[in-house]
Design an enzyme around this catalytic site. Structure first.
Site, PDB file in Angstrom:
ATOM      1  N   LYS A   1       0.850  -1.198   0.000  1.00  0.00           N
ATOM      2  CA  LYS A   1       0.000   0.000   0.000  1.00  0.00           C
ATOM      3  C   LYS A   1       0.884   1.245   0.000  1.00  0.00           C
ATOM      4  O   LYS A   1       1.598   1.502   0.964  1.00  0.00           O
ATOM      5  CB  LYS A   1      -0.903   0.050   1.237  1.00  0.00           C
ATOM      6  CG  LYS A   1      -1.928   1.205   1.160  1.00  0.00           C
ATOM      7  CD  LYS A   1      -2.558   1.525   2.505  1.00  0.00           C
ATOM      8  CE  LYS A   1      -1.830   2.615   3.244  1.00  0.00           C
ATOM      9  NZ  LYS A   1      -1.931   3.964   2.611  1.00  0.00           N
TER      10      LYS A   1
ATOM     11  N   GLU B   1       9.932   0.949  10.699  1.00  0.00           N
ATOM     12  CA  GLU B   1      10.897   2.061  10.637  1.00  0.00           C
ATOM     13  C   GLU B   1      10.092   3.311  10.914  1.00  0.00           C
ATOM     14  O   GLU B   1       9.286   3.743  10.089  1.00  0.00           O
ATOM     15  CB  GLU B   1      11.584   2.093   9.267  1.00  0.00           C
ATOM     16  CG  GLU B   1      12.823   2.976   9.243  1.00  0.00           C
ATOM     17  CD  GLU B   1      12.512   4.407   8.850  1.00  0.00           C
ATOM     18  OE1 GLU B   1      12.440   5.261   9.772  1.00  0.00           O
ATOM     19  OE2 GLU B   1      12.328   4.662   7.655  1.00  0.00           O
TER      20      GLU B   1
ATOM     21  N   CYS C   1      12.563  11.219   8.369  1.00  0.00           N
ATOM     22  CA  CYS C   1      12.546  10.730   9.755  1.00  0.00           C
ATOM     23  C   CYS C   1      13.868  10.960  10.471  1.00  0.00           C
ATOM     24  O   CYS C   1      13.910  10.989  11.706  1.00  0.00           O
ATOM     25  CB  CYS C   1      12.176   9.255   9.774  1.00  0.00           C
ATOM     26  SG  CYS C   1      13.107   8.256   8.606  1.00  0.00           S
TER      27      CYS C   1
ATOM     28  N   GLU D   1       8.502  14.923  17.108  1.00  0.00           N
ATOM     29  CA  GLU D   1       8.866  14.977  15.693  1.00  0.00           C
ATOM     30  C   GLU D   1       7.917  15.917  14.958  1.00  0.00           C
ATOM     31  O   GLU D   1       6.704  15.722  14.974  1.00  0.00           O
ATOM     32  CB  GLU D   1       8.790  13.582  15.078  1.00  0.00           C
ATOM     33  CG  GLU D   1       9.245  13.554  13.630  1.00  0.00           C
ATOM     34  CD  GLU D   1       9.198  12.156  13.035  1.00  0.00           C
ATOM     35  OE1 GLU D   1      10.147  11.791  12.315  1.00  0.00           O
ATOM     36  OE2 GLU D   1       8.206  11.438  13.292  1.00  0.00           O
TER      37      GLU D   1
END
Length: 500
Positions: A193, A269, A303, A400
Site C-alpha cells: 500500500k 521504521e 525521519c 517529531e
C-alpha cells in the site's frame, strides 16, 4: 474501467508526456476498486487536483493476497530459482534507468520535492537498491551444523510467503524499493500500500514490473487509506509478515493489529528527533552546510531530520551567524526550477501540522530567528525556520515535527551534550561534527541511535543497515540485514543410519 493519468511536463528540468493507468495493480492487471471509488491526488504547489486513482478496500486486499499466494505456490518462491529472480530484478533496474527522468518528474509533481533531488537521490537510490538486491537473490544460503557422524543437520532460509508492505509519502519510490527489493530477492510475493497522498510512482512502477516480465501476482499494489487498506494488510490472517515505514503512532497500531491477528512478523521504521552535535573544533563552514542539509532537505520531511542542533559554546555565535546566512540563501519555490532547494510540504494536513508546532514554540516562549510562517499565498510552502531560547520540555524539542523547523541549543561539554541528545523517546539517527577522531567515534558510540554520522548528515547506502533504537522502530532496512526480515529459518535433521 480505471482512469488513465495523462500529463504534459514542460519545465526546464524535464519536458515530456506521461500516460498510464491508475487502477489497483492485482495479478498483473489494473482494476477498479470493489466499491468503484477513487482518491484525489493533490498537487502540493497549488492545492489543486492532479488526478484520481482507484481506491482499494479490504475486499481488494483479500483478492490481492489470494493471487499473491497463488503466485508464491506456483511461479515464485521456491518455484523460481534465485538466478531467475535476479534476472527479472535486473530487467526492472534497466527499465527504471530508461524511465528515470519520468519517475523523477512524477515524484516532484506528486510529493513536491525538487526534480533535481528526486532524480539524483530518490530515483538513483531506488535503482541502486533494486540492483543491490538483484545481486543477493541467488546468494541466500543456510548452514550445515556439525552434530554427529550418523546425522546430517542443516538450515534453510526459506521465503515467508505473502508479505504486506505499507510505505510513506516522503520518499515514495525509494521506500517502495527498500521494501520490495529484499522481499523479492528472498522469494516472497508482495501486497503493498503506497500513501494515498503520493501513489503515482508506485503505480508507474507496476507498469515497469509487468514490462520486466514478473509473473502475475508477485507484486500487487493496492492504493487506499490507512484505516481501510492499511488495517486490512496489518490484520490479514494470510499475510505472515508486515513491514511499515511511517509515524510511531501508526506503527503502534500496526504492531497491535499484527499481534491480535496471526502474530505476524513485523518490521517498523518509525519516527525520529535526531540530534546534530557540533563541537568547538568542527570545520564551521562544513558544519553549517551539513546542518542546513540535515534539517531542510526534503522540506524537513525525513525521519532522520537533524532538528535538534547542539553547538558548543565556543563557536556558537559564529555558527549562528553563518547558519542564518545559509538558511536565508535557500530558495523555496517551484520544484521544477533548477535553483529551488525546498518545495512545498506534501499536503494541507502536513502544512497545518507543522504550523501548529511553530505556533506551539512561539507560545512556549521560544524565539523565531528566521521563518516561522508560510511562504507565498498558494500551495503548502513553509519558510525554513530556526528557533532559539528553547528548553527540553518544549514540544518543538521533544516531538517529531516532520517539517523545515529546527531548534538551536548551546552546550558546554561532551557529557552535557550526550545527556541532552539522548533525552528523547526516539533513537533513529544522530550526527557529530569534530576534527578530533577519538572524540567523534567516542561520541557516536555513546549516542542511542541506529545511525550515527560523523562530519556528514543524511548519508544512505543500499548496502548499509538502517533502522532505529527505542521508539524509532524494530528491525533494519537495507544491506544483508534486511534479508533476515524476509526469510524463515528451517532446521533439517537427516538420520544417516542411527537405528533405535
Amino acid at each position: 474501467m480505471p482512469s488513465t493519468f495523462t500529463h504534459e511536463f514542460n519545465a526546464p528540468a524535464f519536458k515530456g508526456k506521461v500516460s498510464f493507468n491508475t487502477g489497483l495493480f492485482i495479478n498483473g492487471q489494473f482494476l477498479d476498486g470493489s466499491d468503484n471509488t477513487t482518491i484525489d491526488v493533490i498537487n502540493p504547489t497549488n492545492g489543486k487536483v492532479t488526478t484520481s486513482v482507484s481506491e482499494g478496500t479490504p475486499k481488494d486486499v483479500d483478492l490481492a493476497v489470494d493471487v499473491a499466494q497463488t503466485a508464491f505456490d506456483t511461479t515464485w518462491g521456491l518455484h523460481a530459482p534465485g538466478a531467475q529472480r535476479s534476472i527479472l530484478m535486473s530487467k526492472l533496474v534497466a527499465l527504471m534507468e530508461k524511465n528515470a527522468d519520468e519517475l523523477a518528474a512524477l515524484e516532484a509533481l506528486d510529493n513536491g520535492k525538487t526534480f533535481n533531488w528526486a532524480r539524483n537521490v530518490d530515483v538513483a537510490g531506488s535503482i541502486d537498491c533494486i540492483r543491490y538486491y538483484a545481486g543477493w537473490a541467488d546468494k541466500i544460503t543456510g548452514q550445515v551444523q556439525e552434530t554427529t557422524e550418523d546425522k546430517l543437520t542443516y538450515s534453510r532460509h526459506e521465503p515467508i510467503g505473502v508479505v504486506g508492505q505499507i510505505i510513506p509519502w516522503n520518499f515514495p519510490l525509494l521506500m517502495m524499493t527498500w521494501k520490495i527489493g529484499p522481499a523479492l530477492a528472498c522469494g516472497n510475493t508482495v501486497v503493498l500500500k503506497p500513501s494515498e497522498f503520493t501513489p503515482l510512482t508506485a503505480i508507474r512502477m507496476c507498469h515497469l514490473i509487468n514490462e520486466a516480465g514478473f509473473p502475475p501476482g508477485v507484486v500487487n499494489v493496492v492504493t487506499g487509506y490507512g484505516n481501510t487498506v492499511g488495517n486490512a494488510i496489518s490484520s490479514h490472517m494470510k499475510i505472515e509478515k508486515v513491514a511499515f515505514t511511517g509515524s510511531t503512532l501508526v506503527g503502534r497500531k500496526i504492531m497491535e493489529a499484527a499481534a491480535k491477528s496471526n502474530l505476524k512478523n513485523v518490521t517498523l521504521e518509525l519516527g525520529g528527533k535526531s540530534p546534530n552535535i557540533i563541537f568547538d573544533d568542527a570545520d564551521i563552514e562544513q558544519a553549517v552546510n551539513w546542518a542546513a542539509f540535515g534539517i531542510f532537505w526534503n522540506h524537513g520531511q525525513i525521519c532522520t531530520a537533524g532538528s535538534r542542533i547542539y553547538v558548543q559554546e565556543g563557536i556558537y555565535d559564529e555558527f549562528f551567524k553563518r547558519f542564518m546566512e545559509k538558511t536565508r540563501s535557500l530558495k523555496v519555490g517551484d520544484p521544477f526550477a533548477p535553483d529551488t532547494f525546498q518545495g512545498p510540504q506534501v499536503s494541507e494536513i502536513q502544512f497545518n501540522r507543522i504550523m501548529s508546532y511553530i505556533e506551539s514554540g512561539k507560545a512556549a516562549g521560544a524565539k523565531v530567528e528566521i521563518g516561522g510562517e508560510r511562504h507565498g499565498s498558494e500551495g503548502y510552502f513553509i519558510k525554513p525556520t530556526i528557533f532559539t531560547n528553547v528548553d527540553p520540555s518544549m514540544k518543538i524539542v521533544q516531538e517529531e515535527i516532520f517539517g523545515p523547523v529546527c531548534v538551536l541549543i548551546k552546550f558546554k561539554d561532551e557529557e552535557d551534550v550526550i545527556k541532552q541528545a539522548n533525552d528523547t523517546s526516539y533513537g533513529l539517527a544522530a550526527a557529530v561534527f569534530t576534527q578530533n577522531l577519538n572524540r567523534a567515534i567516542n561520541t557516536a558510540h555513546r549516542l542511542r541511535a541506529g545511525t550515527a554520522w560523523i562530519n556528514c548528515f543524511n548519508s544512505f547506502n543500499s548496502n548499509v543497515p538502517f533502522g532505529g533504537f527505542k521508539q524509532s522502530g524494530i528491525g533494519r532496512e537495507c544491506g544483508d540485514y534486511a534479508l533476515t526480515n524476509y526469510t524463515s529459518v528451517k532446521a533439517v535433521h537427516v538420520n544417516l543410519g542411527h537405528r533405535m
